[in-house]
Design an enzyme around this catalytic site. Structure first.
Site, PDB file in Angstrom:
ATOM      1  N   HIS A  80       0.851  -1.188   0.000  1.00 28.03           N
ATOM      2  CA  HIS A  80       0.000   0.000   0.000  1.00 28.03           C
ATOM      3  C   HIS A  80       0.889   1.241   0.000  1.00 28.03           C
ATOM      4  CE1 HIS A  80      -2.938   2.798   2.293  1.00 28.03           C
ATOM      5  NE2 HIS A  80      -3.175   2.871   0.980  1.00 28.03           N
ATOM      6  N   CYS A  95      -0.393   0.390   9.657  1.00 23.48           N
ATOM      7  CA  CYS A  95      -0.689   1.755   9.179  1.00 23.48           C
ATOM      8  C   CYS A  95      -2.124   1.878   8.700  1.00 23.48           C
ATOM      9  CB  CYS A  95       0.270   2.153   8.070  1.00 23.48           C
ATOM     10  SG  CYS A  95       1.959   2.363   8.647  1.00 23.48           S
ATOM     11  N   HIS A  96      -2.521   1.013   7.739  1.00 22.85           N
ATOM     12  CA  HIS A  96      -3.839   1.183   7.156  1.00 22.85           C
ATOM     13  C   HIS A  96      -4.617  -0.124   7.104  1.00 22.85           C
ATOM     14  CE1 HIS A  96      -1.079   4.261   5.526  1.00 22.85           C
ATOM     15  NE2 HIS A  96      -2.012   5.046   6.026  1.00 22.85           N
ATOM     16  N   GLY A  97      -4.166  -1.102   7.875  1.00 19.65           N
ATOM     17  CA  GLY A  97      -4.955  -2.303   8.087  1.00 19.65           C
ATOM     18  C   GLY A  97      -4.966  -3.329   6.974  1.00 19.65           C
ATOM     19  N   PRO A 109      -6.370  -1.985   1.955  1.00 17.72           N
ATOM     20  CA  PRO A 109      -6.102  -1.139   0.786  1.00 17.72           C
ATOM     21  C   PRO A 109      -4.915  -1.572  -0.081  1.00 17.72           C
ATOM     22  CG  PRO A 109      -5.311  -0.072   2.783  1.00 17.72           C
ATOM     23  CD  PRO A 109      -5.979  -1.330   3.221  1.00 17.72           C
TER      24      PRO A 109
END
Lengths: 176, 300, 435
Positions: free
Chosen positions: A121, A140-142, A155
């Site tokens: 990502h 950070c963003h799963g 993501p």
């Protein structure tokens, strides 16, 4: 003013102007190149990217070891039988980035998974043995990766890439 | 009339002052010349180098021989720390093959680590490694060499020079003379001789004709026939003499100090051609644009 | 100054912008319509050459800073890595190092041009003083930049020059030492010194660029001087628009200067440098002859000529600062040395004295060299403090041309038939006036 006086020979004058402008433009481009090129990796950085050997023997089953090649983080994971099984039984067509587990390990060495250690990502380092698939979870963003390093949720667009490497012996790999 | 008088007097005064200035400048210069040898060595003899001048190039064979001399003679005491093994295969250098460099690097032990046990370890060198230094630190180098650490040679050919003096330093800008470094290295290597009678030689010193002050800590490093220059045909590729060894190792050190010299001079030539063409074009454009001004100065 | 024409924005966007930020009009009046005396010679292209050199130094400097490490243990090796490993690193570093020398060559020609043609005289005093400030900033920047490679000359140059400030101890005991410790950030030139010099070396050029803008602003307000020193009387007859005339002439000068630059850059890149600076800094060994870069040599000679520490420091700084007083030290009514037969000779003597001081600055400070430096130092100050004021009072200048246009006509009359046929320029009417 100038036009009225030199209008008699416009072609020769125009040619001179265009030629000068063109030569000047070539010069500007030639000068610009070193200033751009200097930002590319330098000779020492490129040379330091020579293949590195890694000894697998000390890596116990279930462990993930981090190492660096060309300044990039690499995970070497000694997978358990369960982890291999869960990676192999997935229906490849349901995956966001379809890839069978066999394409991500070397033949006969299914217990060894070697992948780049930065989330696809935005480059954070995912945490091992976490997330729903017990592969990796990026804090950070799963993004969630499975035990084959494939993206399953979140993501990240693609699987963790596999760096170029080969087995020199059963317990030794050369990366690069 | 009065103005003329003043002007004439002033001219005289100016001329007088000029003479005084010239004399003041010239006098100490002459004084220094006569006693020049006291705080320096003799002026190194000029050598005709293949890499001199605007089209100068390094002689690959010479650099390879020079590297051999460095390796077999100098390397035990002098480091080459800014060079990596890979540089030996770089364009514009001695032109070793990648394979040769790899094999050569593997002959060296390089310190690496720490490993997983937290220990430093030695491993065979790789092409990317820099030349390992012969001593672990400067103090160790000094102790092992009678109190004076042998200097690193990576930049030696640019770090040593000798005074050219007036007017030579001005001519040098025009002739592009930039080889004082290798001239000096060659001179020192060939300059060992018996000290003149009455010369006070301190302990551990060696007399050298070209070394500043004549007392050099390094013992005479080269002897005729010391380094084998035999090629594949069994015949020496160059004379196996002190003079030739010195020239070769000086050339090698020049390359080591300035490895991009050939690229520099090649790009320089292109830059010159380009700038001359551009200067010509721009000049004619300027002339054309300005022409009507000169013909009709009252219009603009 | 009133220009040849006024800017009229052509497109809608340009009109929109112009009514909010009149930058188009500013650029147009500064670099296109700006009226330039028509008789400028090639010495007037050095302003453009200096502008180019400033850009070269800033651009190469920013790029070098991407690879350089301002740490006493790593700086020297990082410079070598630039020379050996960075793509075109050798080119960029040699450009920057030789660029500094070229910058100074150009600035010295620029300064001496100003001295010859009286460009400092009213109403250009502020323009001139701004130039002196630029010169000071250049010297500070060059000095700090030379420290950064952390070679032997870097280290010992930094030591010697920062120690100049310890001379203040002779005025108020302790103050000089305090200042020096402050500059060093320690008790010797070391890592903190290198680090702050790097920060300042990066900062000062941008301050310099700011003063350059003021310098150009002042120049465009009062207008350029010219070889006759006669003010513009009739914009239409005496001047030509900056573009294309001055721009093209400046381009010719710039390209020729680049050829000169390239000679050093590509073929003798270490000619202006010192061999000792290829030896890493060593606080326990001072090089046999420590000398500054060539552009500081005249001032260094003045420093060493004075036998007292404080006196030497004062003399050296005065030698630069005295330039700022030149507009008031020169009492002549006439600007240009072309019309000042005596000043012209003293000007060239002064040039020789400066060159002589430069030569002596590179020589060891002993015997005859010191005496010669003392004589020349005396003359240096004599030139400004006595010769300039007295000359203006006793000298009889030659008759000045009535106008710039007239002088152009006179010079073309000799050779060119077309100039004669062009007829009288109508400028002869006005008699000689104050320059």
């Amino acid at each position: 003013m100038a036009d009225t006086i030199t209008a008699a020979e416009p072609t020769r004058r125009d040619f001179l102007y265009i030629a000068t402008g063109a030569v000047g433009a070539v010069g500007v481009a030639a000068v610009a190149w070193p200033f751009i090129s200097q930002m590319q990796p330098d000779a020492a950085t490129i040379a330091a990217g020579a293949p590195v050997d890694f000894d697998l023997a000390p890596v116990t089953e279930g462990a993930i070891v981090k190492l660096f090649w060309r300044g990039k983080l690499i995970f070497v994971r000694h997978r358990t039988k369960d982890e291999i099984a869960s990676a192999e039984k997935v229906d490849v067509n349901t995956l966001p980035d379809p890839q069978p587990d066999s394409a991500r390990v070397k033949e006969g060495h299914a217990q060894w998974l070697v992948v780049y250690g930065n989330c696809t990502h935005l480059g954070c380092v995912p945490l091992g043995h976490q997330g729903h698939y017990e592969g990796w979870l990026c804090p950070c963003h799963g993004s969630v990766f499975d035990t084959s390093g494939r993206i399953r949720q979140g993501p990240a667009p693609t699987n963790l890439p596999v760096p170029p490497y080969k087995f020199v012996s059963d317990t030794k790999i050369t990366i690069g | 009339m009065k103005g003329h008088r003043i002007m004439w007097n002033k001219t005289l005064a100016a001329a007088g002052l000029l003479t005084a200035v010239a004399a003041a400048l010239a006098l100490p210069a002459r004084a220094a010349e006569s006693g020049g040898d006291s705080h320096g060595g003799a002026v190194p003899p000029p050598i005709s180098w293949s890499f001199a001048g605007p089209f100068g190039t390094f002689d690959q064979q010479q650099l390879q021989r020079g590297f051999k001399v460095y390796r077999e003679v100098c390397a035990s005491c002098h480091g080459l720390k800014f060079l990596a093994f890979r540089n030996l295969a770089d364009p514009g250098g001695p032109g070793f093959s990648e394979g040769q460099v790899k094999a050569l690097a593997a002959e060296y032990k390089v310190k690496d680590g720490p490993n997983d046990q937290g220990e430093m370890f030695e491993r065979p060198g790789r092409a990317a490694d820099r030349f390992p230094e012969p001593f672990p630190n400067e103090q160790a180098a000094a102790v092992a060499n009678g109190g004076k650490a042998p200097p690193d040679l990576s930049l030696m050919a640019k770090a040593r020079t000798y005074e050219r003096g007036f007017p030579w330093f001005i001519f040098d800008a025009f002739t592009q003379f930039a080889e004082t470094g290798p001239n000096y290295i060659h001179a020192v290597l060939t300059g060992y001789e018996a000290a003149p009678a009455g010369f006070q030689m301190p302990d551990g010193g060696n007399y050298n004709r070209y070394f500043p002050g004549h007392v050099i800590a390094m013992p005479k490093p080269l002897n005729d026939g010391q380094v084998d220059y035999k090629g594949p045909d069994g015949k020496p590729q160059a004379p196996e003499t002190i003079d030739q060894y010195s020239k070769d190792v000086s050339a090698f050190l020049m390359w080591a100090a300035e490895p991009k010299m050939m690229a520099r001079k090649e790009i320089g030539f292109k830059a010159f051609i380009f700038l001359i063409v551009l200067a010509g074009l721009v000049y004619f454009v300027k002339k054309k644009v300005w022409a009507p001004l000169h013909d009709h100065p009252e219009t603009a | 100054m009133e220009g040849h024409s006024t800017y009229v924005p052509k497109s809608g966007i340009a009109r929109w912008l112009e009514s909010r930020l009149p930058i188009g009009g500013l650029m147009h009046s500064s670099f296109i319509a700006f009226p330039v005396p028509r008789n400028l010679n090639y010495f007037w292209t050095f302003g453009a050459i200096l502008m180019m050199m400033l850009v070269v130094q800033i651009v190469t400097g920013v790029v070098l800073a991407m690879h350089y490490t301002p740490n006493a243990k790593l700086a020297f090796a990082s410079v070598e890595a630039i020379m050996r490993d960075v793509n075109f690193g050798w080119l960029l570093r040699y450009m920057h190092a030789n660029g500094a020398s070229m910058f100074f060559i150009a600035v010295y020609i620029h300064i001496f041009r100003g001295l010859y043609y009286g460009s400092y005289k009213a109403p250009r005093e502020v323009l001139w003083i701004l130039g002196v400030i630029i010169f000071l900033l250049m010297m500070a920047t060059a000095f700090m930049g030379y420290v950064l490679p952390w070679g032997q000359m870097s280290f010992w140059g930094a030591t010697v020059i920062t120690n100049l400030f310890s001379a203040f101890d002779e005025i108020i005991p302790g103050v000089g030492t305090w200042i020096v410790t402050l500059l060093w950030g320690g008790f010797a030139v070391d890592n903190p010194t290198l680090n702050r010099f790097f920060a300042l070396h990066y900062l000062l050029p941008f301050m310099l660029a700011g003063v350059v803008i003021l310098h150009i602003w002042a120049l465009h307000h009062v207008g350029q001087n010219n070889p006759t020193g006669v003010e513009v009387k009739n914009v239409r007859k005496d001047t030509i628009p900056f573009t294309p005339y001055a721009t093209l002439k400046d381009t010719v000068g710039t390209v020729v200067f680049l050829l000169f630059f390239a000679w050093f850059l590509f073929y003798i890149p270490n000619y202006m440098g010192h061999a000792d600076n290829y030896i890493e800094a060593n606080p326990s060994v001072t090089p046999a002859h420590i000398v500054p870069e060539w552009y500081f040599l005249p001032f260094y000679a003045i420093l060493r000529a004075i036998p007292s520490k404080l006196g030497g420091v004062i003399a050296m700084f005065s030698a630069v600062l005295i330039l700022a007083a030149v507009p008031w030290l020169d009492t002549s009514r006439v600007r240009s040395a072309s019309y000042r037969p005596l000043y012209r000779q003293f000007f060239w003597v002064f040039v020789l004295v400066c060159i002589g001081l430069g030569y002596l600055g590179a020589k060891p400070p002993e015997g005859g060299y010191t005496i010669a430096a003392q004589i020349l130092t005396f003359y240096y100050f004599l030139h400004f403090l006595v010769i300039l004021p007295v000359l203006g009072l006793v000298e009889t200048p030659r008759r000045l041309p009535g106008s710039i246009a007239e002088s152009v006509l006179e010079s073309t009359k000799g050779g060119s038939a077309t100039a004669v046929s062009a007829g009288p320029a109508g400028a002869v009417a006005s008699p000689q006036t104050k320059g």
